[in-house]
Structures are given as C-alpha cells and as structure tokens.
Design a protein around this motif. Sequence first.
Motif, PDB file in Angstrom:
ATOM      1  N   GLY A 162      64.487   7.569  23.289  1.00  0.00           N
ATOM      2  CA  GLY A 162      64.989   8.223  22.081  1.00  0.00           C
ATOM      3  C   GLY A 162      66.182   7.508  21.481  1.00  0.00           C
ATOM      4  N   VAL A 163      66.942   6.793  22.318  1.00  0.00           N
ATOM      5  CA  VAL A 163      68.175   6.167  21.849  1.00  0.00           C
ATOM      6  C   VAL A 163      67.939   4.705  21.468  1.00  0.00           C
ATOM      7  N   LEU A 164      67.364   3.941  22.422  1.00  0.00           N
ATOM      8  CA  LEU A 164      67.201   2.499  22.196  1.00  0.00           C
ATOM      9  C   LEU A 164      65.872   2.166  21.522  1.00  0.00           C
ATOM     10  N   GLY A 165      64.984   3.138  21.464  1.00  0.00           N
ATOM     11  CA  GLY A 165      63.662   2.852  20.920  1.00  0.00           C
ATOM     12  C   GLY A 165      62.707   2.446  22.020  1.00  0.00           C
ATOM     13  N   ILE A 172      52.158   0.818  34.603  1.00  0.00           N
ATOM     14  CA  ILE A 172      51.469   2.118  34.560  1.00  0.00           C
ATOM     15  C   ILE A 172      52.433   3.213  34.111  1.00  0.00           C
ATOM     16  N   LEU A 173      53.684   3.148  34.601  1.00  0.00           N
ATOM     17  CA  LEU A 173      54.652   4.161  34.187  1.00  0.00           C
ATOM     18  C   LEU A 173      54.931   4.063  32.691  1.00  0.00           C
ATOM     19  N   ALA A 174      55.098   2.833  32.191  1.00  0.00           N
ATOM     20  CA  ALA A 174      55.355   2.662  30.764  1.00  0.00           C
ATOM     21  C   ALA A 174      54.171   3.167  29.943  1.00  0.00           C
ATOM     22  N   LEU A 175      52.959   2.883  30.421  1.00  0.00           N
ATOM     23  CA  LEU A 175      51.756   3.362  29.726  1.00  0.00           C
ATOM     24  C   LEU A 175      51.652   4.883  29.766  1.00  0.00           C
ATOM     25  N   SER A 176      52.024   5.478  30.914  1.00  0.00           N
ATOM     26  CA  SER A 176      51.989   6.931  31.026  1.00  0.00           C
ATOM     27  C   SER A 176      52.881   7.555  29.966  1.00  0.00           C
ATOM     28  N   CYS A 177      54.093   7.000  29.823  1.00  0.00           N
ATOM     29  CA  CYS A 177      55.049   7.562  28.863  1.00  0.00           C
ATOM     30  C   CYS A 177      54.506   7.462  27.444  1.00  0.00           C
ATOM     31  N   VAL A 178      53.989   6.285  27.079  1.00  0.00           N
ATOM     32  CA  VAL A 178      53.541   6.118  25.701  1.00  0.00           C
ATOM     33  C   VAL A 178      52.274   6.944  25.462  1.00  0.00           C
ATOM     34  N   GLY A 179      51.428   7.078  26.481  1.00  0.00           N
ATOM     35  CA  GLY A 179      50.216   7.880  26.333  1.00  0.00           C
ATOM     36  C   GLY A 179      50.535   9.340  26.089  1.00  0.00           C
ATOM     37  N   SER A 216      56.042  13.689  20.808  1.00  0.00           N
ATOM     38  CA  SER A 216      57.190  14.473  21.235  1.00  0.00           C
ATOM     39  C   SER A 216      57.705  13.967  22.575  1.00  0.00           C
ATOM     40  N   LEU A 217      59.020  13.744  22.640  1.00  0.00           N
ATOM     41  CA  LEU A 217      59.604  13.267  23.894  1.00  0.00           C
ATOM     42  C   LEU A 217      59.692  14.384  24.923  1.00  0.00           C
ATOM     43  N   SER A 218      59.676  15.652  24.458  1.00  0.00           N
ATOM     44  CA  SER A 218      59.749  16.719  25.461  1.00  0.00           C
ATOM     45  C   SER A 218      58.477  16.744  26.305  1.00  0.00           C
ATOM     46  N   ASP A 219      57.343  16.334  25.730  1.00  0.00           N
ATOM     47  CA  ASP A 219      56.130  16.198  26.542  1.00  0.00           C
ATOM     48  C   ASP A 219      56.338  15.160  27.636  1.00  0.00           C
TER      49      ASP A 219
END
Lengths: 155, 498
Positions: free
Chosen positions: A98-101, B397-404, B411-414
């Motif tokens: 959210g901060v750095l993109g 995989i973690l980065a993909l999980s977040c973007v997925g 929404s970042l709360s998801d």
Amino acid sequence: MRFEADQVVGLVLAALGAGVMLVSRSYPAGRVGPGPGTLPFLLGAALFLLASYLVAAPFLGRSRGMAARKEEPAGSGRSWLNVVLAAILLAAYIGAIGVLGYPLSTVLFVLAHTVLVYRRSWKPGLLWGIGVAAGCYFLFSWLGVPLPKGFLLGG
Amino acid sequence: MDALASLGQGFSLALQPINLLYCALGVTVGTLIGVLPGVGPASGIALLIPFTFGHDPVSALILLCGIYYGAMYGGSTTSILANIPGESSSVMTAVEGFEMTKQGRGGAALGIAAFGSFIAGTLGVVALMAFAPSLARVAISFGEPEYFAVMVAAFCLVSALTGKSVVKGLISTVLGLLLSLVGIDPVSGIARFTAGRIELLDGISFLVVAIGIFAVAEIFENVETLLSPVPRFTRMSLRQMLPNLEEWRRSIWPILRGTVIGFFTGVLPGAGATIASFLSYAVEKSVSRHPERFGKGAIEGVAGPESANNAASAGSLVPMLTLGIPGSGSTAIMMGALMMLNVTPGPLLFREHPQVFWGLVASMYIGNVMLLALNLPLIGAFVQVLRIPYSTLSAVILALSCVGVFSLNYSLSDVWLMFIFGLVGYAMRKLEFPMPPMVLALVLGTRTERSLRLSLLLSDGSPAIFFTRPIPLAIFVAVALYFLYRGWRSLRARPVQA
C-alpha cells in the motif's frame, strides 16, 4: 499436570463455540422455521462439544494416537524462528504494497525472503525479484487489475 | 445418439484455439505442480483462479481441470527418479518406482506410469461421461431436504476420511461452515459475525481462505526445514522409456484394475486420489502371484497406483458436477471458481449449461493425449524446474498469492485476511487438523443453510421432515451407522494401542 497441545486448542475452540452460541442468541428469531441465529447456534454447540472432547480425551485414556508428535528432522530451535521470520516478512510485504506500491515491494520481498529466511546470496534473489515483479505487474495490468504502483511509477 | 451429438458439440468447443491453449496451459502447469514437491494441486488451482476471471466458464474449467489431472501425471516423475513424491497420491509409486530406477529400469517405470495414466485418464473420462448425466437425472428430482442430507453426508465423510482424527475433521467442517456465515444473511438482512467491519459484510471469499490455508501455509511449513532438494537425474532417451513386452504383460491388468478402483474411490466424497492409489497398491500386492517382488521394484506397484490416481481425478468430478457437492479440497476449489463465474454445478448444469460439461469432457480426452505427448519426450525438461531453488520458488508463490487475492476485489484487506488464514493453515497443519473439510464447508455453507431453512419452512419448523422422507432418512441412517462402526472399531482397537 502438563497440558497437551490438543487440549489447549480444545479450550480455545470450546470458548469460541460458546461465544458463537452467545452471539447467535442475539439474532432475531424467524417467524416460521429457523431464523438467522439457528444454524450458527447449532454450529456453536457442535464446536463446543467437539472441542470439549479434545480437552477431555486424555482423561478418558484416549490421548494416544490423537496427536502423534513428530520430531522435526532439522534443529527445532531454528525451524520456529524461520516460520516467524517468514511470517513477519510477508506481513511487512503486504503492509508495504500500500505504501511503496506492488513492483518495488515485491522486489524487496523476494530479495529479503531469499537472503534472510533461506540465507542465499542476494544476487539471484534480486534478479528473481525484479523478474517476478515485472512479470506479475505487466500480466495483471494486462488483465485489468489496478495494482498499487507506488511513488516510483508515479501512482 | 444424444450423448454422441453432445460430445461432438463438446469437441467443437474444446477444439477452439483458445480452449486448446487453455488445455495445454492447464496440463503443463499441472505437470509442473506435480513435479514440484511442496506445491500441491489445491494450491496450484487456487493460485490460477484469478487468471480465469472474465473468461468463459468452459475455458476456465478446462484450465483448472487440466491442472488437476496434469498434477497426477507429474507426481510420478520425481517419485520414480528421486524417491521424492511430488504429491501424496504418488507415495506408493515412489516405493516401487525408485527401486526400479536403482535397478536401471527407471525409464520403463516412467513409461508405464505415463501410459497407465493415459489409459486410466481416458477410461475415467468415458466413465464420467456415462455416469454423470444419469446421476444428474436422478438428482434433479431432489428436494431441499434431500440436498441437505446429501451435504451433511458429504461433510461427515470428508471429515472422517481426510484426517487422522474424525473429531478434528468435524471441527474443521464446523469452522468452515461458520466462516461461510460471515456477512449479511441473505434472508433476514442481518450482518452476522462481522465484528462491525465493513469489509466483512460481503462475506469471506473462499479463494482468500483457500490460498491462505493451502498455498501460504504450505510455504510456512516448508520454510521450517529450509528444505530445497536439488536431486540429480540422468538423461533418458525416449527408447529407454518404452516398457518391454514382459513389463507390459505384467502391467496391463494392474492398470485396468487401478482404473476401476480409482474411479469409484474418486466418486466417494473424501476418498480421492491418495486413498485410491493406496487401495490399488494393496490390491495388486494381494492378487499378485509374486507378492515378494513388492517393495523391490515391482512394476505392478507403479502401474496400478498411477492409474488409480488418474482415474480418481475423473471420478471426483462426478459428484461435483452432478450434485454440486465436491468431495475433496481441489474439487471444492474448482467448484468455488465456477460459482464465481456464475455457473453453479449441480443437476441443473446439464440442462442450463450442457456445453460446460461436454466441453470439459472433450477437453479431458484432448488433455490426456497432450499429457502423454508432453510427458514422454519432455520429462527431462520438466525435471529441470527442480533446479529452481525452493528459496526463490517460495518467495514467488507468496508474491503470486498476494497479487492473486488482491485481484479479487482490488482490496488489501483481502490480502491481510489471506495472511491470517496462512497462519491458521500453518497451525492446522501442525496440530493435524485436515484442511479439505474446511474449504468444502466454506464453499457449500450458504447452500447448506438455504437447504436447511427451506426444508424447515416446508415442514413448519419441524425437523421431522428429515426423517419422514425416504432419501434423507436412508442417508442419515447410513451416516449414523458408519460413525457407529468407526466408534466401535476404535473402541475395539484401544487395548492394542495402549
């Protein structure tokens, strides 16, 4: 006496079940048949009973085989720290998006995960980070997902 | 011939370039997931769901199913070559297959695994085609009490069969059902269990939970040991991978038996590919005239289980597509994906969206051919992905999980919720709570509550409705008998254990 892990979890879940029952009582009753609180109440009760069994099982002489404790093959002190470290890094990453993109925080995250958790050298971590960040960013932008760009890309 | 005409239409759909592409992509990704230890099919399917948004449901299902049965092919490779089962359904394959590798017949083991998977996969689709529409015709007469009973039976079976402890399985189910209730109740409009948070009014998406407790938690668990095996493989030519006549002769019956065992085990909720492969191994060992060969590189022990796990993946689609009741974590995730695309699996699917079913069936025929063509010559290439160190792979995989997860609602709360479920999933793994029941309950929760409410409306609130209609009564009695049997058996086994 020493509590088994299952018993501690059982206590927590039993409390959760009781809480669910309590909360679901506050929902209005249906005029005909079940209301919004009916199923939650039943589930809360079921959770309470099942969790109570976990707590009571060792006293009934049924603890064997319930939680066969596996010894970790690697040094168990280190392994806990790894998980905690990985979790903290992931949390920091989500906070940073959210901060750095998305692009910048992804590069930093992949780098940090490789170097700090796995103690690998930083070069492949950095390269993979840049690759993943760019790949995901362009792929998802193409799919129409507005990823947070961050100040680097002016978003 | 109604079915043939429908199948023809299915093929015209599956042969469209975009669907062929999805099929190829699905089976390739599936094979990779199968090869990689530490990435399960459920995680793989969940991670790729975001890519199906906005696409035709047929294409989406073709992609996701391709991953599912592709993983069954790929799982055998590392088991045979390096004694590392990529999936739990390939554990038995590792027992015999790795022995064969040590004896220099690893190529034949890979070959028979690929051919067995192909035969079983193809016959499994034939069986799917034969059974699913007729089961759907029966299911279409089901009323809400019947549905409620079937769902309760599915929950109980999945809880009882997926973990070591029935009680923990049931707790996992109850927690999943409770999670499905979070948000605004569609009947009364009351917000339930939202703790006053606006983000939760719409409910918790199953995908957030699935990616959390499967993909993220899987990585937390693997991080513990910092495991990243990079095994060495010898290159193998296509010639070496063709089993000789004797090996074929010994394998053909295990393949056919494995297909039958696998398909019917797959149809049962909660059983699935892993149990199918164990069953098949046990059967082969008991019918063999040379049981002493088992454990020392018996090709029957590769052919049977590998066929069984592929047939099981076709079988497990039967209850998901015809009843709308998936029997495993992976199929529950696929069903959730279909529901996000506004296709509700169930008996009406065959009337309202026949193209989804027939397109999928046709694509599974094509996919099995693709897998055979991919697997034999390209096994060496697939094995190369093991060179990517797990340190990097896990971060990716973690980065993909977040973007997925982010792409669901932007929404970042998801994403935070996913993180929390990652921790929950890790705790569940450590404490041996099975995860499939939770995802299944979450996917089916809303439907379960609706069935319960509508049933009780029919009967003016009396639960007797479940015990006066024949089908629900029979189902509840069967479930009760099963649990009584389990209870009796564990009581009897107690003195031996203590």
